[in-house]
Each structure stands twice: as C-alpha cells, then as structure tokens.
Write a protein that holds these residues in place. Structure first.
Motif, PDB file in Angstrom:
ATOM      1  N   ILE B   6       0.859  -1.184   0.000  1.00  0.00           N
ATOM      2  CA  ILE B   6       0.000   0.000   0.000  1.00  0.00           C
ATOM      3  C   ILE B   6       0.894   1.232   0.000  1.00  0.00           C
ATOM      4  CG2 ILE B   6      -1.695   1.313   1.352  1.00  0.00           C
ATOM      5  CD1 ILE B   6      -2.598  -1.415   2.555  1.00  0.00           C
ATOM      6  N   LYS B   7       0.736   2.071  -1.010  1.00  0.00           N
ATOM      7  CA  LYS B   7       1.509   3.308  -1.061  1.00  0.00           C
ATOM      8  C   LYS B   7       0.566   4.483  -0.843  1.00  0.00           C
ATOM      9  CE  LYS B   7       5.020   1.682  -4.301  1.00  0.00           C
ATOM     10  NZ  LYS B   7       6.180   1.470  -3.431  1.00  0.00           N
ATOM     11  N   VAL B   8       0.869   5.299   0.166  1.00  0.00           N
ATOM     12  CA  VAL B   8       0.075   6.507   0.433  1.00  0.00           C
ATOM     13  C   VAL B   8       1.028   7.666   0.695  1.00  0.00           C
ATOM     14  CG1 VAL B   8      -1.940   5.301   1.373  1.00  0.00           C
ATOM     15  CG2 VAL B   8      -0.068   5.948   2.900  1.00  0.00           C
ATOM     16  N   THR B   9       0.513   8.863   0.596  1.00  0.00           N
ATOM     17  CA  THR B   9       1.341  10.016   0.924  1.00  0.00           C
ATOM     18  C   THR B   9       1.603  10.046   2.429  1.00  0.00           C
ATOM     19  OG1 THR B   9      -0.737  11.249   0.832  1.00  0.00           O
ATOM     20  CG2 THR B   9       0.768  11.508  -1.016  1.00  0.00           C
ATOM     21  N   GLU B  11       1.346  11.729   5.288  1.00  0.00           N
ATOM     22  CA  GLU B  11       0.625  12.865   5.870  1.00  0.00           C
ATOM     23  C   GLU B  11      -0.010  12.467   7.197  1.00  0.00           C
ATOM     24  OE1 GLU B  11      -1.171  15.460   2.395  1.00  0.00           O
ATOM     25  OE2 GLU B  11      -1.537  13.354   1.896  1.00  0.00           O
ATOM     26  N   VAL B  13      -0.161   9.421   8.919  1.00  0.00           N
ATOM     27  CA  VAL B  13      -0.846   8.152   9.162  1.00  0.00           C
ATOM     28  C   VAL B  13      -0.440   7.645  10.546  1.00  0.00           C
ATOM     29  CG1 VAL B  13      -1.267   5.818   8.294  1.00  0.00           C
ATOM     30  CG2 VAL B  13      -0.682   7.657   6.686  1.00  0.00           C
ATOM     31  N   VAL B  43       2.773  -4.476   3.370  1.00  0.00           N
ATOM     32  CA  VAL B  43       3.822  -3.467   3.561  1.00  0.00           C
ATOM     33  C   VAL B  43       3.267  -2.104   3.144  1.00  0.00           C
ATOM     34  CG1 VAL B  43       6.065  -2.654   2.747  1.00  0.00           C
ATOM     35  CG2 VAL B  43       5.740  -5.073   3.262  1.00  0.00           C
ATOM     36  N   ILE B  44       3.356  -1.150   4.060  1.00  0.00           N
ATOM     37  CA  ILE B  44       2.851   0.205   3.806  1.00  0.00           C
ATOM     38  C   ILE B  44       4.027   1.141   3.540  1.00  0.00           C
ATOM     39  CG2 ILE B  44       1.546   2.152   4.783  1.00  0.00           C
ATOM     40  CD1 ILE B  44       0.288  -0.018   6.730  1.00  0.00           C
ATOM     41  N   ASP B  45       3.997   1.816   2.405  1.00  0.00           N
ATOM     42  CA  ASP B  45       5.021   2.820   2.095  1.00  0.00           C
ATOM     43  C   ASP B  45       4.400   4.208   2.220  1.00  0.00           C
ATOM     44  OD1 ASP B  45       6.977   0.931   1.420  1.00  0.00           O
ATOM     45  OD2 ASP B  45       6.334   0.861  -0.664  1.00  0.00           O
ATOM     46  N   GLU B  46       5.019   5.052   3.026  1.00  0.00           N
ATOM     47  CA  GLU B  46       4.575   6.437   3.137  1.00  0.00           C
ATOM     48  C   GLU B  46       5.511   7.307   2.292  1.00  0.00           C
ATOM     49  OE1 GLU B  46       3.116   7.164   7.532  1.00  0.00           O
ATOM     50  OE2 GLU B  46       4.727   5.673   7.522  1.00  0.00           O
TER      51      GLU B  46
ATOM     52  N   TYR C   3      -2.063   3.932  -4.029  1.00  0.00           N
ATOM     53  CA  TYR C   3      -1.775   2.885  -5.013  1.00  0.00           C
ATOM     54  C   TYR C   3      -1.595   1.586  -4.235  1.00  0.00           C
ATOM     55  CZ  TYR C   3       0.894  -0.001  -8.226  1.00  0.00           C
ATOM     56  OH  TYR C   3       1.339  -1.048  -9.004  1.00  0.00           O
ATOM     57  N   ILE C   4      -2.406   0.598  -4.575  1.00  0.00           N
ATOM     58  CA  ILE C   4      -2.334  -0.689  -3.873  1.00  0.00           C
ATOM     59  C   ILE C   4      -1.987  -1.774  -4.876  1.00  0.00           C
ATOM     60  CG2 ILE C   4      -3.583  -2.378  -2.464  1.00  0.00           C
ATOM     61  CD1 ILE C   4      -5.203   0.887  -2.656  1.00  0.00           C
TER      62      ILE C   4
ATOM     63  N   ASN D  51       4.909  -0.489   9.858  1.00  0.00           N
ATOM     64  CA  ASN D  51       4.386  -0.520   8.481  1.00  0.00           C
ATOM     65  C   ASN D  51       4.430  -1.904   7.851  1.00  0.00           C
ATOM     66  OD1 ASN D  51       4.637   2.194   9.118  1.00  0.00           O
ATOM     67  ND2 ASN D  51       5.153   2.799   7.034  1.00  0.00           N
TER      68      ASN D  51
END
Lengths: 65, 65, 65, 65, 65, 65
Positions: B6-9, B11, B13, B43-46, C3-4, D51
């Motif tokens: 999951i890629k999010v900005t 801001e 989280v 895996v979350i990418d900020e 983006y997922i 994450n």
C-alpha cells in the motif's frame, strides 16, 4: 491511469527536479500512449546509497572511487 | 501467501490506522480468496508529498490549493 | 490517490474475485484514511506458482504435498 | 541486467550486512542465470516495523510478544 | 543507475511505443538528474484490464461505458 | 519475513533455475540477517525483452547485436 515508479539514489534531488520528473513522466504517457494525465500517478523513491548496489558494490563505495 | 503493498502520501498516518490497513487488507485476502492470513504480508510505504505526482503536479502543491 | 498492489499466485482468480479485491482495497482506503476513491488505483499481479517461493520452496511443489 | 528488490524490516541492518546482501544477490544471478554483474542492480528497502504486517499484526507488536 | 517501472493497462501497446517509453524515460533521467543512461533500466508492465482498478471499478468495465 | 522480488528478462528461465533463485535468495536472508525462512517470500517476474530497456534500448534489439 498509468503508474510510474522512479527509483534513484538519495543524493540531493531538489523539489524542482522532482517536479520535472513528475511532469516529464506524465507527458511521456500522454505523448506516447495518449493516456489521461489527470489519473497518471508518479512516485519517486529516493534510496540511501548504502542500500543501492550495482556490480557487487554499494553506490556509497562507488562514489568514493 | 499474498503480498500487498500500500503506497500513500506521508501525511500523518497513525500507528492505529496502519494496523487497520494491515487487518483490513489481510481480511480481504481471507474473505475473497480464502488465503492463509498467517503468511499474508502487508507493507505500507509512506511517500513524501514532494515525491508523489498526479496530473502533472506534486501533491505538496495540490494540498496548498 | 493511494496505489495498492496485490500479488497472489496465479491459481484461477476469477474476474468477480478481482472486482471484489478492487472494491475492498479501495473501500479500505476510504474507511481508514478518508482517501478519494476516484483516484485510488489497485493493481493485481497473478504470479505463476513456479515463480513464487516461500520457505525455500516453490508453491508448485507445496501444492503437491 | 536483473533487478532485485529486497524488503526487510528496519531493525538495525548494518552497512556491512547491506553489502553482503548486495554481493550475495548479485552472485546468485551470475551463478544461476549467468547474468552480467556489472548491470545487476540490488535495491534494499528498510520498512518501519509499524508498516509491516503479517498474520493481521504489526511487526512492532510481534516483537513485544 | 535509476530504475523506472511503468505500469499500464494491456491494451495493444506496440513494440515501437515501448521503445519510445524506454527512450523517453531514460532521457528524462539524463536531462533532469544527469544520470548515466548506460545503467538506466526501464521495465514496462502491461496489466490485464480485469486486474486494474480505479474508482472501485475494473478498467474492463470502464472501457464498456 | 523478508520479501524479495527478482526481475529478469523472459529468456527461458527453467523451473529448476527458479527453484535455485528461491533457495539462494532465502538462504541469503538466513545467513546475513538471521531471518526466518518459513516466512521469507521470493517472487520472480519474467519480463518480455521488448519491455525491458537499458541504455535507451530494448533488450530485444541488444540481443540481435
């Protein structure tokens, strides 16, 4: 709708250079594939030079040579 | 065994929001595909708002509008 | 704008299951992070079981056990 | 010409360990596929334990158990 | 040394268009960041329209509207 | 828990070579970082030579030279 991911080493890329990368990559999708820029996403990853390897070596070492 | 990225900005989280993303994405794999949650990885990418572009623009600029 | 990317083994995922993954992942971004679904992108990669390894083994072999 | 991306949790990976990952992954491409190491790229991503999720849980929580 | 990954829907991208994407993305790295084109890698992923979602919907459905 | 993604051109990689890549990449995580192999995932992407560019060129063209 394209998604473009640009990975470069983290060596002082400026906000203006990032904007130029975003504009250029988006324009490329419009010019070559006639894609809609409004939903074209560009994500830039800046990678520490310790974490980037090429030819068996870390970029950190290559920069010192 | 699925892998979800999951890629999010970047801001603000919160850790609890991240946990909710992990739980929700894992549950989705179980519900829709009957996958084993024990080996489902999320895996979350900020991503810095300077590094995320949409519609030719940096999110940093879009947020100011 | 999220983006997922969902990676699963290529074992007969149906178009309806793919739609359920897209809807579920998008809803997760709305519910947890209040993101705009109109620009939320989900990309599903189906990976040949020969090309997916876990615990030193190919999924192709694991499925035969 | 291969591109290898290694994602691990950000838990004190040292520069020497990163170099060992780069050397090992590059050698694997040479040994198994006879690839040219000079254009083999390895990128290591270190992910915050908040994450990274597995089995519905954040690694941060798993490490406390 | 940059690595650029372009993801687009699999809707008849021609070899010449792919070459134009490769040339354009590489030139962008040279122009904006003064990178070495000889080690700049571009990888294009073509994604089935069933596997690409935006705004809760599969691109397959969006194309029929 | 590591996730390793290997991208190579699609030029006849055999199932045995894929298994060797999976075993080798997993062992690297065990040897260098003392990771648990049971949850180490390796995903191999084979990319059409038309879709892989280096030095402004498609690999398809480079192979003919």
């Amino acid at each position: 709708m394209p998604y473009i991911n640009i990975k470069v080493t983290d060596e002082g890329v400026t906000p203006d250079q990032k904007l130029a990368l975003i504009k250029g990559a988006t324009q490329l999708m419009v010019d070559v594939l006639d894609k809609n820029p409004a939903t074209t996403i560009v994500v830039i990853d800046e990678v520490n030079t310790d974490n980037w390897g090429i030819g068996y070596d870390q970029v950190t070492s290559l920069r010192k040579k």
